[in-house]
Enzyme design. Sequence first.
Site, PDB file in Angstrom:
ATOM      1  N   HIS A 111      -8.836   7.109   2.793  1.00 22.58           N
ATOM      2  CA  HIS A 111      -8.363   8.391   2.267  1.00 22.58           C
ATOM      3  C   HIS A 111      -9.462   9.055   1.467  1.00 22.58           C
ATOM      4  O   HIS A 111     -10.438   8.429   1.066  1.00 22.58           O
ATOM      5  CB  HIS A 111      -7.134   8.192   1.371  1.00 22.58           C
ATOM      6  CG  HIS A 111      -7.445   7.572   0.046  1.00 22.58           C
ATOM      7  ND1 HIS A 111      -7.772   6.225  -0.107  1.00 22.58           N
ATOM      8  CD2 HIS A 111      -7.500   8.100  -1.212  1.00 22.58           C
ATOM      9  CE1 HIS A 111      -8.007   5.966  -1.379  1.00 22.58           C
ATOM     10  NE2 HIS A 111      -7.858   7.082  -2.071  1.00 22.58           N
ATOM     11  N   CYS A 138       0.832  -1.206   0.000  1.00 21.32           N
ATOM     12  CA  CYS A 138       0.000   0.000   0.000  1.00 21.32           C
ATOM     13  C   CYS A 138       0.867   1.256   0.000  1.00 21.32           C
ATOM     14  O   CYS A 138       1.714   1.432   0.889  1.00 21.32           O
ATOM     15  CB  CYS A 138      -0.919  -0.002   1.213  1.00 21.32           C
ATOM     16  SG  CYS A 138      -1.879   1.518   1.385  1.00 21.32           S
TER      17      CYS A 138
END
Length: 359
Positions: free
Chosen positions: A185, A70
């Site tokens: 996010h 990630c």
Amino acid sequence: MKRTTARLADGREIIYFDRRDDAAHRLDDPRDLPPVSTTSQLRFDPILAEWVAMAGHRQTRTFLPPKDLCPLCASTPERPTEIPSGEYDVVAFENRFPSLSTHATTTETGTELVPVRPGVGRCEVLVFSSDHNASFATLAPDQARLVVEAWADRTAELSSLPGVEQVFCFENRGQEIGVTLSHPHGQIYAYPYVTPRTTRMLQSAREHRDRTGRNLFADVLAEERAAQTRVVGQTEHWTAFVPAAARWPVEVHLYPHRQLAAIGDLDDAERDEFVTLYLDVLRRFDALYDAPLPYIAAWHQAPVRAGRDLAYLHLQVFSIKRAADKLKYLAGSESGMGAFITDVLPEDVAARLREVEVR
């Protein structure tokens, strides 16, 4: 709140937002990165009188990597990421694959009918937490409050950039929505024009004011608060309700009780209460079915210059999931004609959200 800025290896800006004044971060980026594309362009659609961004380089952007790869997790000595620091609270940085760029250039000019210009603007990623497995709904209140501070900060700073006409803070959540990174996010776009939806909303608000002398959004809020039928939750300073003509299977709007232009105009009490109400709404979303609800959260703020006296800050959060195993597709009527057909009554959705057992 402590605010720290730095540059990534390819020149992009990164901003750390921390709750602690003594927070420290690694400010250098050890990676060897290629330059960020500056080829985005805008083409004008004369049929709909709208600008369309062309960003072919985005085809190669990162797509659903495993957790150990990630790019939004904190860096480790073995694996540097987009966030060089080994720990962080909330971070904003310029997108590596932007739809709009402050450095965009193009040699094309188009035609008189279809002009072309550089896709000047800015696209940022806003990371809500260093916890890869978190979601906005699971954030602690003080962490969510820090995200609000970051939204306000980025809105003010991006609004001051040359040529920017509108700043849009949003979150796409869930693979069904098209998310390419599962880490919690959102994103922030700084457009060089006022977007079509905002233009339409301000036009409606202007016509309403010319006809009644009142603010359209304030009247909508007053009607919902008086009826209570579609209200999902409320505090002293905020109301969350399902709009009477909701287009989406699950859709809630959160309005402050006074007319404001932008997130930065909220006072401390309003920011605190927004966090309380929004977390409650998101947790009700996730309690509807056996899996977290995919959604889009969209902040509607006033443009930088146009229609600020008409606009009314509010958050729209909605899902395309119409049942536990069914999605609402934008098919012929919606995609071809822009004419929405909803499958559930807003009053029923509001009742379900009020009555659901929040985990």
